[in-house]
Enzyme design. Structure first.
Site, short mmCIF file in Angstrom:
data_model
loop_
_atom_site.label_atom_id
_atom_site.label_comp_id
_atom_site.label_asym_id
_atom_site.label_seq_id
_atom_site.Cartn_x
_atom_site.Cartn_y
_atom_site.Cartn_z
N TYR A 107 31.68 44.01 43.83
CA TYR A 107 32.87 43.52 44.51
C TYR A 107 33.53 44.58 45.38
CZ TYR A 107 33.23 38.96 42.21
OH TYR A 107 33.02 37.67 41.80
N LYS A 112 21.06 44.53 34.04
CA LYS A 112 19.68 44.46 34.53
C LYS A 112 19.15 45.89 34.64
CE LYS A 112 17.56 41.43 36.35
NZ LYS A 112 16.38 40.68 35.83
N ASP A 118 19.91 38.01 32.91
CA ASP A 118 19.29 36.69 33.14
C ASP A 118 18.98 36.01 31.80
OD1 ASP A 118 17.37 38.69 32.73
OD2 ASP A 118 15.86 37.75 34.02
N ASP A 137 31.35 37.42 36.51
CA ASP A 137 31.84 36.28 37.28
C ASP A 137 30.97 35.06 36.98
OD1 ASP A 137 33.30 34.89 39.34
OD2 ASP A 137 31.56 35.18 40.64
N ASP A 178 31.77 31.63 34.20
CA ASP A 178 31.80 30.22 34.61
C ASP A 178 30.88 29.40 33.70
OD1 ASP A 178 33.50 30.62 36.81
OD2 ASP A 178 32.30 29.32 38.11
C1 IPM Z 1 36.98 34.50 39.52
C2 IPM Z 1 36.85 33.97 40.92
C3 IPM Z 1 37.06 35.12 41.89
C4 IPM Z 1 35.96 36.13 41.66
C5 IPM Z 1 37.16 34.70 43.37
C6 IPM Z 1 38.23 33.68 43.62
C7 IPM Z 1 37.36 35.90 44.27
O1 IPM Z 1 35.61 33.36 41.08
O2 IPM Z 1 38.07 35.02 39.18
O3 IPM Z 1 36.03 34.39 38.75
O4 IPM Z 1 34.87 36.01 42.24
O5 IPM Z 1 36.19 37.06 40.90
MG MG Z 2 34.46 33.26 39.31
#
Ligand code: IPM
Ligand code: MG
Length: 370
Positions: free
Chosen positions: A142, A193, A226, A250, A254
């Protein structure tokens, strides 16, 4: 009696609607005799671009730095798809993380019993799930440089992102993983990784050293990122704490969030190091879901993740774990009554909108704090 100073940054899309429900909960808490909350609000993301031409102002950054906790909604939307890269809405969130040095992102994935059937995985796979993804938040892909897009002589574009970590950065998040695991199920998986990336080798080696120095009583397992993604779907309950870098975190968070029924359920905490004098950490709390432009402004959004983010603030920044437990219990009780927003709707349940869900949680919380 403590007074807590909160900065509310609703941002864009459903962030605005879900934050209104947090304000409802804060108003209830201010009526009770216990902790008091003083709130200030400001714009961030697209809303800040529209008002100030930047995704967050220096003034808002200063407020965030001085607050006991920042509660953040969500940023972004198609309206700002074509603004210059450096001032896109997400840059506001990234500046908050980087400038406040919020290096530790705690993303719990807890499956509420009432929602086990809302998951896309089978009930027996997710029922009772309680894992914590600890994502490094201020380094890696990032923020590494160079990060650029250059036009080559033949007219092609060449884009570069750089993944960078130092010993210090990995060590501090690894230690935090051991500390968190010690009061949970005493197991840490480090996902990286190391078979492909030099930063992966560093993560593996530094985590092993931190484990030796600081990990007494906690099991450490290394897992390729992975494979971790696959194992999360196969048997998520084998995990307790997963510590990983910014980009893998990230993605894996999710994935973990969706197992609990909906992204709309999951809060997160982003924490800095404790201040040497006061012991206080800078902090920001946000739902894991984004601004959901498709349903924004329609009163359909699930406010639970944002309300649960206030709960996490009570636990990690306001020194009030009792209130955190009460907020979680109020959410669980509301779900147990059968109330569902569209994202977690199931047969025979009562479909409600953002406001009704917020009011129902408020009513449950009122009973608990009475
Ligand atoms: C998260 C989001 C952010 C990220 C975006 C909105 C920049 O996906 O907080 O997970 O990628 O960190
Ligand atoms: Mg995210």
């Amino acid at each position: 009696m403590a007074t807590h100073h909160l900065l509310l940054l609703p941002g864009d899309g459903i962030g605005v609607e879900t934050m209104a429900e947090v304000e409802r909960i804060i108003a209830l808490l201010n009526k009770s005799a216990k902790d008091k909350f003083e709130t200030t609000s400001d714009v961030v993301g697209g809303a800040a671009i529209d008002k100030h031409g930047v995704p967050i102002t220096d003034a808002a950054m200063a407020k965030a730095s001085n607050a006991d906790a920042v509660i953040f909604g969500a940023v972004g939307g198609p309206k700002w798809d074509n603004v210059p890269y450096d001032i896109r809405p997400e840059a506001g969130l990234l500046r908050l993380r980087k400038d406040l040095d919020l290096f530790a992102n705690l993303r719990p994935a807890i499956c509420y019993p009432a929602l086990a059937d809302a998951s896309s995985l089978k009930r027996e796979i997710v029922e009772g799930l309680d894992i914590l993804i600890l994502r490094e938040l201020t380094g890696g892909t990032y923020f590494g440089s160079p990060k650029e897009m250059v036009t080559l002589e033949d007219g092609q574009q060449r884009a570069v992102d750089t993944t960078v970590y130092t010993t210090f950065e990995v060590d501090r998040i690894a230690r935090m993983a051991f500390d968190l695991a010690r009061v949970r199920s005493k197991k840490v998986h480090m996902a990286a990784k190391w078979n492909v990336m030099r930063t992966g080798v560093l993560w593996r080696d530094v985590t092993a050293a931190a484990h030796k120095a600081h990990g007494a009583g906690v099991e450490l397992h290394n897992i390729l990122a992975d494979n971790c993604a696959m194992q999360l779907i196969r048997n998520p309950k084998q995990f307790d704490v997963i510590v990983t870098d910014n980009l893998f975190g990230d993605i894996l968070s999710d994935e973990a969030a969706m197992m609990t029924g909906s992204l709309g359920m999951l809060p997160s905490a982003s924490l800095g190091a404790p201040d040497a004098k006061t012991g206080k950490r800078k902090s920001l709390y946000e739902p894991v879901h984004g601004s959901a432009p498709d349903i924004a402004g329609k009163g359909l959004a699930n406010p639970i993740a944002t309300i649960a983010s206030l709960g996490m603030a009570a636990r990690y920044s306001l020194n009030n774990p009792k209130l955190a437990d009460q907020i979680d219990a109020a959410i669980a009780a509301t779900l147990a009554k059968g109330l569902r927003t569209g994202d977690i709707m199931q047969p025979n349940m009562t479909k409600v909108g953002t406001t009704e869900m917020g009011k129902a949680i408020e009513a449950e919380l009122a009973k608990l704090i009475a």
